[in-house]
Write a protein that holds these residues in place. Structure first.
Motif, PDB file in Angstrom:
ATOM      1  N   ASN A  48       1.663   6.232  12.019  1.00 59.21           N
ATOM      2  CA  ASN A  48       2.938   6.116  11.315  1.00 59.21           C
ATOM      3  C   ASN A  48       2.986   4.803  10.536  1.00 59.21           C
ATOM      4  O   ASN A  48       2.235   3.858  10.829  1.00 59.21           O
ATOM      5  CB  ASN A  48       4.116   6.214  12.287  1.00 59.21           C
ATOM      6  N   ALA A  49       3.877   4.764   9.569  1.00 59.10           N
ATOM      7  CA  ALA A  49       3.947   3.617   8.657  1.00 59.10           C
ATOM      8  C   ALA A  49       4.385   2.341   9.372  1.00 59.10           C
ATOM      9  O   ALA A  49       3.931   1.251   9.019  1.00 59.10           O
ATOM     10  CB  ALA A  49       4.904   3.928   7.510  1.00 59.10           C
ATOM     11  N   GLU A  50       5.234   2.470  10.363  1.00 58.74           N
ATOM     12  CA  GLU A  50       5.713   1.279  11.083  1.00 58.74           C
ATOM     13  C   GLU A  50       4.550   0.566  11.778  1.00 58.74           C
ATOM     14  O   GLU A  50       4.391  -0.660  11.660  1.00 58.74           O
ATOM     15  CB  GLU A  50       6.781   1.670  12.106  1.00 58.74           C
ATOM     16  N   ASP A  51       3.732   1.334  12.496  1.00 54.58           N
ATOM     17  CA  ASP A  51       2.586   0.730  13.179  1.00 54.58           C
ATOM     18  C   ASP A  51       1.569   0.201  12.172  1.00 54.58           C
ATOM     19  O   ASP A  51       0.938  -0.843  12.397  1.00 54.58           O
ATOM     20  CB  ASP A  51       1.926   1.755  14.100  1.00 54.58           C
ATOM     21  N   ALA A  52       1.410   0.920  11.068  1.00 52.61           N
ATOM     22  CA  ALA A  52       0.461   0.487  10.032  1.00 52.61           C
ATOM     23  C   ALA A  52       0.885  -0.847   9.436  1.00 52.61           C
ATOM     24  O   ALA A  52       0.042  -1.724   9.176  1.00 52.61           O
ATOM     25  CB  ALA A  52       0.361   1.548   8.946  1.00 52.61           C
ATOM     26  N   SER A  53       2.182  -1.026   9.215  1.00 47.54           N
ATOM     27  CA  SER A  53       2.666  -2.283   8.625  1.00 47.54           C
ATOM     28  C   SER A  53       2.400  -3.453   9.564  1.00 47.54           C
ATOM     29  O   SER A  53       2.002  -4.536   9.124  1.00 47.54           O
ATOM     30  CB  SER A  53       4.157  -2.181   8.302  1.00 47.54           C
ATOM     31  N   LYS A  54       2.595  -3.238  10.857  1.00 49.06           N
ATOM     32  CA  LYS A  54       2.343  -4.304  11.835  1.00 49.06           C
ATOM     33  C   LYS A  54       0.851  -4.627  11.906  1.00 49.06           C
ATOM     34  O   LYS A  54       0.460  -5.789  11.996  1.00 49.06           O
ATOM     35  CB  LYS A  54       2.862  -3.877  13.211  1.00 49.06           C
ATOM     36  N   PHE A  55       0.037  -3.593  11.860  1.00 44.73           N
ATOM     37  CA  PHE A  55      -1.423  -3.782  11.898  1.00 44.73           C
ATOM     38  C   PHE A  55      -1.880  -4.616  10.712  1.00 44.73           C
ATOM     39  O   PHE A  55      -2.634  -5.595  10.868  1.00 44.73           O
ATOM     40  CB  PHE A  55      -2.106  -2.422  11.886  1.00 44.73           C
ATOM     41  N   LEU A  56      -1.431  -4.254   9.509  1.00 41.82           N
ATOM     42  CA  LEU A  56      -1.831  -4.973   8.298  1.00 41.82           C
ATOM     43  C   LEU A  56      -1.348  -6.416   8.326  1.00 41.82           C
ATOM     44  O   LEU A  56      -2.071  -7.331   7.925  1.00 41.82           O
ATOM     45  CB  LEU A  56      -1.278  -4.249   7.063  1.00 41.82           C
ATOM     46  N   TYR A  57      -0.128  -6.613   8.814  1.00 40.23           N
ATOM     47  CA  TYR A  57       0.433  -7.963   8.854  1.00 40.23           C
ATOM     48  C   TYR A  57      -0.331  -8.845   9.841  1.00 40.23           C
ATOM     49  O   TYR A  57      -0.666 -10.000   9.541  1.00 40.23           O
ATOM     50  CB  TYR A  57       1.905  -7.897   9.244  1.00 40.23           C
ATOM     51  N   GLU A  58      -0.616  -8.302  11.003  1.00 38.74           N
ATOM     52  CA  GLU A  58      -1.281  -9.089  12.042  1.00 38.74           C
ATOM     53  C   GLU A  58      -2.745  -9.367  11.707  1.00 38.74           C
ATOM     54  O   GLU A  58      -3.276 -10.436  12.023  1.00 38.74           O
ATOM     55  CB  GLU A  58      -1.168  -8.359  13.382  1.00 38.74           C
ATOM     56  N   LYS A  59      -3.397  -8.421  11.046  1.00 47.75           N
ATOM     57  CA  LYS A  59      -4.821  -8.594  10.751  1.00 47.75           C
ATOM     58  C   LYS A  59      -5.068  -9.479   9.544  1.00 47.75           C
ATOM     59  O   LYS A  59      -5.997 -10.301   9.537  1.00 47.75           O
ATOM     60  CB  LYS A  59      -5.490  -7.238  10.532  1.00 47.75           C
ATOM     61  N   TYR A  60      -4.240  -9.361   8.489  1.00 54.76           N
ATOM     62  CA  TYR A  60      -4.521 -10.050   7.232  1.00 54.76           C
ATOM     63  C   TYR A  60      -3.564 -11.205   6.930  1.00 54.76           C
ATOM     64  O   TYR A  60      -3.778 -11.930   5.955  1.00 54.76           O
ATOM     65  CB  TYR A  60      -4.523  -9.038   6.087  1.00 54.76           C
ATOM     66  N   SER A  61      -2.520 -11.351   7.707  1.00 52.80           N
ATOM     67  CA  SER A  61      -1.585 -12.483   7.599  1.00 52.80           C
ATOM     68  C   SER A  61      -0.980 -12.689   6.213  1.00 52.80           C
ATOM     69  O   SER A  61      -0.937 -13.820   5.700  1.00 52.80           O
ATOM     70  CB  SER A  61      -2.293 -13.776   8.035  1.00 52.80           C
TER      71      SER A  61
ATOM     72  N   PRO B  74       0.817  -1.210   0.000  1.00 54.80           N
ATOM     73  CA  PRO B  74       0.000   0.000   0.000  1.00 54.80           C
ATOM     74  C   PRO B  74       0.855   1.267   0.000  1.00 54.80           C
ATOM     75  O   PRO B  74       2.039   1.237   0.372  1.00 54.80           O
ATOM     76  CB  PRO B  74      -0.767  -0.112   1.325  1.00 54.80           C
ATOM     77  N   SER B  75       0.235   2.358  -0.394  1.00 54.03           N
ATOM     78  CA  SER B  75       0.871   3.657  -0.202  1.00 54.03           C
ATOM     79  C   SER B  75       0.784   4.005   1.281  1.00 54.03           C
ATOM     80  O   SER B  75      -0.030   3.449   2.023  1.00 54.03           O
ATOM     81  CB  SER B  75       0.150   4.726  -1.025  1.00 54.03           C
ATOM     82  N   GLU B  76       1.622   4.906   1.710  1.00 56.56           N
ATOM     83  CA  GLU B  76       1.567   5.331   3.115  1.00 56.56           C
ATOM     84  C   GLU B  76       0.207   5.962   3.426  1.00 56.56           C
ATOM     85  O   GLU B  76      -0.358   5.733   4.500  1.00 56.56           O
ATOM     86  CB  GLU B  76       2.689   6.322   3.407  1.00 56.56           C
ATOM     87  N   GLU B  77      -0.313   6.721   2.480  1.00 59.75           N
ATOM     88  CA  GLU B  77      -1.610   7.358   2.670  1.00 59.75           C
ATOM     89  C   GLU B  77      -2.704   6.324   2.917  1.00 59.75           C
ATOM     90  O   GLU B  77      -3.522   6.457   3.829  1.00 59.75           O
ATOM     91  CB  GLU B  77      -1.955   8.209   1.442  1.00 59.75           C
ATOM     92  N   PHE B  78      -2.729   5.269   2.098  1.00 61.85           N
ATOM     93  CA  PHE B  78      -3.720   4.211   2.266  1.00 61.85           C
ATOM     94  C   PHE B  78      -3.538   3.514   3.606  1.00 61.85           C
ATOM     95  O   PHE B  78      -4.504   3.270   4.340  1.00 61.85           O
ATOM     96  CB  PHE B  78      -3.596   3.184   1.143  1.00 61.85           C
ATOM     97  N   SER B  79      -2.307   3.148   3.935  1.00 65.86           N
ATOM     98  CA  SER B  79      -2.061   2.357   5.133  1.00 65.86           C
ATOM     99  C   SER B  79      -2.471   3.099   6.397  1.00 65.86           C
ATOM    100  O   SER B  79      -3.054   2.502   7.317  1.00 65.86           O
ATOM    101  CB  SER B  79      -0.586   1.948   5.206  1.00 65.86           C
ATOM    102  N   LEU B  80      -2.208   4.399   6.460  1.00 66.83           N
ATOM    103  CA  LEU B  80      -2.584   5.175   7.641  1.00 66.83           C
ATOM    104  C   LEU B  80      -4.100   5.337   7.734  1.00 66.83           C
ATOM    105  O   LEU B  80      -4.694   5.212   8.815  1.00 66.83           O
ATOM    106  CB  LEU B  80      -1.904   6.547   7.620  1.00 66.83           C
TER     107      LEU B  80
END
Length: 275
Positions: A196-209, A183-189
């Protein structure tokens, strides 16, 4: 003329170029940037863009829909990209974008026309092609078909790469079927509600595997998270002439890198360099 402060030039550019959509768009963009600092013109910018939308709706179907599709197919075939599964529907208009680029401000203005195509339905040939592919790339357009295609891919071992840029309805369904989320940073946030992008990446990884999450951050490069650690990849400094489409190039290069056998981090460096 009365509506636009007696500036007849504004309307004349609409009238002069109605005969050919491409010439009309070029003429307007040329006129716009010549007068970009003109306060009166800037004040009427939104109204003028709305008028452009009306022109696109009126003329796109008749002038550029079929011809542009044929030209796109010819261009793809020129570079050995198969067009066997491209379906050209006479009488309809595809989703189109008209884009003005400003060299001075390094910005762009996009005008979208959604077109009037019926919903995309996967044919038997489409489904067979997905099963045989190494990677299926989706971007959220035609969401129902994209989710169906992703499910077919998952069942047959085809990797699903999601170019997540638009906050479409039902985006969660497609994210859940994706192996590689970029995703773009805009989408992920916006999607995760994080700051921030770091927390967004962890959220996406943990939720969607997925196997990996890569967040693009424009000229800052981006980050990659595989469930173990967050790494940064760079954007390479160049004398950029036209950045339009660089995100699409990044995703395409990432898919190409995977097919070549690169690991995810190498794909990020490769894609950043290509884009």
């Amino acid at each position: 003329e009365a509506q636009y402060g007696g500036k007849s030039g504004y309307l004349s550019h609409f009238e002069l170029f109605l005969g050919d959509t491409d010439d009309f768009l070029f003429g307007f963009s040329e006129f716009y940037f010549e007068h970009e600092t003109n306060e009166t013109f800037t004040n009427y910018r939104n109204t003028i863009l709305k008028m452009i939308l009306e022109v696109l709706k009126k003329y796109n179907n008749r002038l550029i829909s079929i011809n542009s599709k044929l030209e796109e197919c010819n261009d793809m075939e020129k570079y050995n990209v198969s067009t066997d599964l491209v379906d050209i529907k006479p009488g309809f208009t595809s989703f189109t974008s008209s884009i003005w680029l400003s060299l001075d401000s390094a910005s762009r203005t996009c005008v979208f026309h959604k077109g009037d195509l019926p919903p995309f339905i996967l044919s038997k040939n489409h489904k067979e092609a997905i099963k045989k592919a190494n990677i299926l790339m989706v971007d959220g357009n035609e969401m129902d078909a994209a989710v169906e295609a992703a499910k077919i891919a998952k069942q047959t071992g085809t990797k699903v790469l999601y170019d997540a840029g638009g906050l479409y309805d039902g985006v969660e369904k497609l994210l859940a079927e994706s192996d590689i989320i970029i995703p773009s940073e805009e989408f992920s946030l916006a999607h995760t509600g994080t700051s921030n992008a770091e927390d967004a990446s962890k959220f996406l990884y943990e939720k969607y595997s997925p196997e990996v999450v890569v967040i693009t951050q424009g000229k800052k490069g981006g980050i990659i998270y595989d469930g173990n650690e967050i790494k940064q990849y760079p954007a390479f400094v160049v004398d950029a002439i036209d950045t339009n489409g660089s995100g699409d190039v990044f995703h395409g290069a990432f898919a190409a890198g995977l097919v070549k056998g690169y690991d995810f981090e190498t794909c990020c460096y490769f894609s950043s360099a290509v884009s």
